[in-house]
Design a protein around this motif. Structure first.
Motif, PDB file in Angstrom:
ATOM      1  N   GLY A 165       7.288  33.542 -54.910  1.00 20.93           N
ATOM      2  CA  GLY A 165       6.250  33.041 -54.038  1.00 20.93           C
ATOM      3  C   GLY A 165       4.787  33.183 -54.286  1.00 20.93           C
ATOM      4  N   SER A 166       4.441  32.834 -52.943  1.00 19.64           N
ATOM      5  CA  SER A 166       2.485  32.683 -53.185  1.00 19.64           C
ATOM      6  C   SER A 166       2.020  33.968 -54.101  1.00 19.64           C
ATOM      7  CB  SER A 166       2.036  32.504 -51.981  1.00 19.64           C
ATOM      8  OG  SER A 166       2.428  33.450 -50.889  1.00 19.64           O
ATOM      9  N   ASP A 195      -0.982  32.451 -44.105  1.00 19.09           N
ATOM     10  CA  ASP A 195       0.202  31.143 -44.309  1.00 19.09           C
ATOM     11  C   ASP A 195       1.567  31.635 -44.020  1.00 19.09           C
ATOM     12  OD1 ASP A 195       2.109  29.502 -45.347  1.00 19.09           O
ATOM     13  OD2 ASP A 195       3.048  30.764 -47.198  1.00 19.09           O
ATOM     14  N   ASP A 243       2.744  41.717 -44.634  1.00 16.50           N
ATOM     15  CA  ASP A 243       3.473  41.060 -43.813  1.00 16.50           C
ATOM     16  C   ASP A 243       3.984  42.582 -42.632  1.00 16.50           C
ATOM     17  OD1 ASP A 243       5.490  38.753 -45.088  1.00 16.50           O
ATOM     18  OD2 ASP A 243       6.082  40.558 -43.462  1.00 16.50           O
ATOM     19  N   ASP A 244       4.415  41.625 -41.469  1.00 17.94           N
ATOM     20  CA  ASP A 244       4.642  42.494 -40.568  1.00 17.94           C
ATOM     21  C   ASP A 244       6.746  42.699 -40.440  1.00 17.94           C
ATOM     22  OD1 ASP A 244       5.516  39.732 -39.631  1.00 17.94           O
ATOM     23  OD2 ASP A 244       5.062  40.656 -37.474  1.00 17.94           O
ATOM     24  N   CYS A 255      -1.268  40.259 -39.262  1.00 15.37           N
ATOM     25  CA  CYS A 255      -2.680  40.278 -40.378  1.00 15.37           C
ATOM     26  C   CYS A 255      -3.928  40.503 -39.054  1.00 15.37           C
ATOM     27  CB  CYS A 255      -2.562  38.805 -40.288  1.00 15.37           C
ATOM     28  SG  CYS A 255      -3.684  38.199 -40.326  1.00 15.37           S
ATOM     29  N   HIS A 313       3.325  25.818 -52.995  1.00 18.61           N
ATOM     30  CA  HIS A 313       2.764  26.267 -54.063  1.00 18.61           C
ATOM     31  C   HIS A 313       2.072  26.058 -55.784  1.00 18.61           C
ATOM     32  CE1 HIS A 313       6.487  29.161 -52.410  1.00 18.61           C
ATOM     33  NE2 HIS A 313       5.122  29.524 -51.775  1.00 18.61           N
ATOM     34  N   PHE A 367       0.002  36.554 -44.372  1.00 15.58           N
ATOM     35  CA  PHE A 367       1.375  36.268 -44.294  1.00 15.58           C
ATOM     36  C   PHE A 367       1.921  36.873 -45.489  1.00 15.58           C
ATOM     37  CE2 PHE A 367      -1.363  35.188 -41.261  1.00 15.58           C
ATOM     38  CZ  PHE A 367      -1.307  35.060 -40.094  1.00 15.58           C
ATOM     39  N   TYR A 379      12.573  33.042 -53.318  1.00 19.43           N
ATOM     40  CA  TYR A 379      13.143  32.774 -52.484  1.00 19.43           C
ATOM     41  C   TYR A 379      14.554  33.429 -52.493  1.00 19.43           C
ATOM     42  CZ  TYR A 379       9.247  31.327 -50.469  1.00 19.43           C
ATOM     43  OH  TYR A 379       7.456  30.696 -50.160  1.00 19.43           O
ATOM     44  N   MET A 389       5.203  38.471 -36.265  1.00 16.52           N
ATOM     45  CA  MET A 389       6.581  38.425 -36.115  1.00 16.52           C
ATOM     46  C   MET A 389       7.736  38.551 -37.384  1.00 16.52           C
ATOM     47  SD  MET A 389       8.983  34.754 -34.237  1.00 16.52           S
ATOM     48  CE  MET A 389       7.598  34.345 -33.686  1.00 16.52           C
TER      49      MET A 389
HETATM   50  C1  LIG Z   1       5.770  31.893 -44.510  1.00 14.58           C
HETATM   51  S1  LIG Z   1       6.099  33.235 -44.412  1.00 14.58           S
HETATM   52  C2  LIG Z   1       4.851  33.152 -46.499  1.00 14.58           C
HETATM   53  C3  LIG Z   1       5.222  33.050 -47.407  1.00 14.58           C
HETATM   54  C4  LIG Z   1       4.711  33.798 -48.579  1.00 14.58           C
HETATM   55  N1  LIG Z   1       3.484  32.974 -47.960  1.00 14.58           N
HETATM   56  C5  LIG Z   1       4.712  32.741 -49.478  1.00 14.58           C
HETATM   57  O1  LIG Z   1       4.165  31.433 -49.605  1.00 14.58           O
HETATM   58  O2  LIG Z   1       5.499  32.480 -50.561  1.00 14.58           O
HETATM   59  C6  LIG Z   1       5.417  34.229 -43.550  1.00 14.58           C
HETATM   60  C7  LIG Z   1       4.947  35.669 -43.611  1.00 14.58           C
HETATM   61  O3  LIG Z   1       4.798  35.760 -42.431  1.00 14.58           O
HETATM   62  C8  LIG Z   1       5.457  37.197 -41.573  1.00 14.58           C
HETATM   63  N2  LIG Z   1       4.555  36.921 -40.901  1.00 14.58           N
HETATM   64  C9  LIG Z   1       4.806  36.491 -39.440  1.00 14.58           C
HETATM   65  N3  LIG Z   1       4.183  36.820 -38.602  1.00 14.58           N
HETATM   66  C10 LIG Z   1       2.766  37.560 -38.896  1.00 14.58           C
HETATM   67  C11 LIG Z   1       2.155  38.446 -38.120  1.00 14.58           C
HETATM   68  N4  LIG Z   1       1.697  38.080 -37.302  1.00 14.58           N
HETATM   69  N5  LIG Z   1       1.424  38.963 -39.165  1.00 14.58           N
HETATM   70  C12 LIG Z   1       2.110  39.576 -40.562  1.00 14.58           C
HETATM   71  N6  LIG Z   1       2.494  38.421 -41.001  1.00 14.58           N
HETATM   72  C13 LIG Z   1       4.014  38.227 -40.132  1.00 14.58           C
HETATM   73  C14 LIG Z   1       6.461  36.913 -42.099  1.00 14.58           C
HETATM   74  O4  LIG Z   1       7.983  38.122 -42.447  1.00 14.58           O
HETATM   75  C15 LIG Z   1       7.100  36.176 -43.325  1.00 14.58           C
HETATM   76  O5  LIG Z   1       7.584  36.789 -44.624  1.00 14.58           O
END
Ligand SMILES: C[S@@+](CC[C@H](N)C(=O)[O-])C[C@H]1O[C@@H](n2cnc3c(N)ncnc32)[C@H](O)[C@@H]1O
Length: 371
Positions: free
Chosen positions: A61-62, A146, A87-88, A123, A19, A49, A55, A1
């Motif tokens: 970020g990761s 994540d 990432d979507d 994902c 992190h 994800f 940020y 999403m």
């Molecule tokens: C919690 S954030 C990731 C943060 C990152 N891992 C970090 O620690 O810097 C979640 C991310 O997942 C993406 N996302 C959400 N649903 C997804 C899906 N089904 N498949 C891929 N990406 C998705 C969102 O766009 C967002 O950027």
């Protein structure tokens, strides 16, 4: 999403702690696998994800943290480290390219030494296919999954990771998501739990037991996928909802290194962590000293349920069945031996080889039945 609000967003408290754990773990993982005595020719760090890599306050970020862990700990001459980011949200994908360019203005290694793929897609639809495309299988993979806590990860991917050599996963979970949306998700949610519907019985449980039930079902799913060793813990921010990380590996060394990383987390961030199995939900990082109360309770329970045990066995239990380190066991047992709750075959001296047991409680005259 895709992200609902602006990209990037602000980093919350437990994300900082999370992190810190990723960084400390990856600073161990990359050197062991690329520069250790049984080094592999290549490894892959993958995220399903990935986010935008930065940020709104400028914190990385990761994806950046993972690359920094590699470049700071492994010499450029040692093996190939592939990076795969999915990432979507197109904004996250575009920003991640920009962020990586800024974080590493000079490419730290050649393109052959650090092949990089950033892919827009979910994902579910894109992570496994991208791992295929970069020929990651057959060499170790660390998958960081994540999501926002809803873990939309195909079970088949977890199974494939579990059977791939030296591969590990770390999954972010918000049990409240499943508690809230159990009726909307219905059968469709079963896939996340390996096709098992037990998680849906959460509706029949009292509020205090719901999160733990979801976490237990998720642990069982990772176990069923093929990860024999699991470590899960709850990060507790001063404000906001707790977050769970569940780590799966096939190696005891992985559990040990993840636990070391966890216990070294920078406590000044004010985020505590908890063992989700502790009935009293005691936070472990409130003071400078580790809080051993939950471990003490778990050890007493174990000795009650299973009878006498060597300290070494209890150290093993602490490593594989709790968030504690084996080194914490003797410290937790000492007061129990001192107050007579537990007896040791060596008197008050506790060694790794000592046999310890619950002290037998003399029958109380009040509870004794009249002849
Ligand atoms: C919690 S954030 C990731 C943060 C990152 N891992 C970090 O620690 O810097 C979640 C991310 O997942 C993406 N996302 C959400 N649903 C997804 C899906 N089904 N498949 C891929 N990406 C998705 C969102 O766009 C967002 O950027």
């Amino acid at each position: 999403m895709p992200v609902k609000g602006p990209v990037p967003w602000s980093r919350d408290e437990h994300t900082g702690a999370k992190h810190d754990i990723y960084r400390r773990y990856l600073e161990r993982w990359f050197p062991i696998l690329l520069n250790g005595s049984n080094a592999y020719p290549s490894v892959t760090y993958a995220e399903g994800f990935s986010g935008p890599g930065i940020y709104s306050g400028g914190e990385f970020g990761s994806p950046v943290i993972a690359m920094q862990a590699l470049t700071s700990k492994v010499p450029a001459t040692k093996g190939v480290a592939r990076f795969v980011f999915v990432d979507d949200d197109q904004r996250c994908v575009d920003m991640l390219w920009d962020t990586l360019r800024k974080a590493f203005p000079e490419r730290p290694r050649s393109e052959d030494a650090i092949p990089l793929k950033i892919v827009k897609g979910t994902c579910t639809s894109h992570l496994e296919a991208t791992l295929d495309a970069v020929r990651a299988w057959g060499q170790p993979i660390f998958a960081n999954l994540d999501s926002w806590g809803n873990a939309p990860v195909p079970f088949r991917l977890l199974q494939r990771l579990a059977t791939n050599v030296s591969s590990e996963v770390i999954v972010t979970l918000f049990p409240q998501h499943f508690v809230r949306f159990v009726s909307d998700l219905g059968e469709a949610g079963d896939e996340i739990f390996g096709g098992d519907s037990t998680w849906r019985t959460v509706t029949n449980l009292p509020p205090a037991a719901k999160s733990r039930h979801i976490l237990t079902c998720y642990r069982q799913a990772l176990h069923a996928a093929g990860f024999p060793y699991l470590l899960d813990f709850e990060l507790i921010p001063r404000h906001g909802q707790p977050l769970y990380l569940v780590f799966g590996t096939r190696h005891r060394l992985g559990v040990k290194k993840m636990k070391d990383s966890l216990w070294e987390v920078d406590r000044t961030q004010g985020v505590g962590f908890r063992d989700p199995r502790d009935e009293q939900a005691e936070t472990l990082f409130d003071l400078d000293q580790p809080q051993l109360g939950p471990l003490t309770r778990l050890l007493v329970q174990k000795l009650r349920d299973n009878g006498p045990a060597r300290v070494e066995e209890l150290r093993n239990f602490a490593l594989l069945g709790t968030v504690y380190r084996p080194e914490h066991v003797i410290t937790a047992l000492r007061p129990l031996v001192a107050d007579g709750t537990v007896t040791s075959e060596n008197g008050r001296v506790l060694r790794r080889s000592s046999l310890v047991s619950m002290a037998s409680v003399p029958a109380s005259p009040v509870s004794a039945k009249p002849a």
